[in-house]
Design a protein around this motif. Structure first.
Motif: not given
Length: 269
Positions: A198, A212-213, A215-216, A222, A225, A237
């Motif tokens: 993550s 990448y996708e 992970t989001h 989040y 991040d 992000s």
């Protein structure tokens, strides 16, 4: 047989909360980890410190800046949040599973506590443990690396959301698991991969398409991040988007936990 416990009639009360029962459950969950602080607080802090030392020695000198930050500075918020979420998850999941295996879960189910009150009581312990771990690690990072939160309120919000989300996930996992090996499987094959994959140790911008996708989709991304933004001012992000997704994840997982408590799912034969 009704799928609702008889004492759960309190769920339908209007404007009434069993404050004494809620406080007692919350106090019990907090004292669980305080009484064995060498296992629940000291051990995770030592582990976090070892992560920092190992990465600093093995990779730090040869690794360039990440997002304009020294590598050790970049990974510090990720390690902080990873430790928080692991401890928050362990606090609620272990409490419920141990009570189920020992057969004393009935001591928690019998008092006149609603499903929401039980969720809040367990959450209190997990969140408190996560916040204590976060404060101590943040102090260590500040004293050793000289990295203090640039946006303390943002850091606190994401740490709180992270502890609340993983505490809720721990409630759901603890209710679902019938024995310790099932709980270990959930930890090893779900929680740990979600935490490590993550952006804890890397910027997700370096990931190939597909990863990448994926992970989001991971809500823990989040949380880490957002904590990184609060600590060092950089993120992959938008912190606002991260806050909205994290808050939604917290509400969703704890709604599942509330529903499981209210129905008595896997809690009563």
């Amino acid at each position: 047989m009704s799928d609702t416990f008889p004492h759960r009639q309190g769920d339908r009360r209007f404007g009434r909360v069993n404050w004494m029962g809620l406080y007692t459950l919350a106090e019990r969950e907090v004292m669980r980890f305080v009484n064995v602080w060498t296992q629940t607080l000291l051990a995770p802090l030592v582990t976090a410190g070892l992560f920092m030392v190992i990465f600093s020695i093995a990779i730090g000198p040869r690794r360039g800046d990440v997002m304009g930050m020294p590598f050790t500075t970049f990974i510090a918020p990720g390690i902080l949040m990873m430790t928080v979420i692991q401890n928050a998850f362990a606090n609620t999941s272990s409490s419920i599973v141990i009570a189920k295996v020992q057969g004393n879960i009935v001591d928690t189910l019998m008092p006149p506590l609603s499903g929401a009150e039980m969720v809040l009581g367990y959450l209190a312990g997990g969140i408190a443990r996560g916040l204590v771990v976060a404060v101590v690690i943040a102090l260590g990072v500040g004293l050793v690396l000289g990295v203090w939160p640039q946006y303390p309120l943002v850091t606190l919000v994401f740490v709180f959301l992270g502890a609340a989300f993983l505490s809720g996930l721990g409630i759901v996992a603890g209710i679902f698991a019938e024995k310790f090996d099932q709980m270990a499987a959930i930890t090893n094959f779900i929680v740990t991969p979600l935490a490590f994959l993550s952006g804890t140790f890397y910027s997700v911008s370096a990931l190939p398409p597909g990863m990448y996708e994926l992970t989001h989709i991971n809500p823990i991304f989040y949380l880490i991040d957002g904590a990184r933004y609060g600590m060092i001012g950089v993120s992959d992000s938008s912190p606002v988007v991260g806050f909205v997704i994290s808050l939604a994840a917290v509400l969703a997982i704890n709604l599942v936990g509330w529903r499981m408590f209210r129905r008595g799912y896997r809690l009563k034969d």
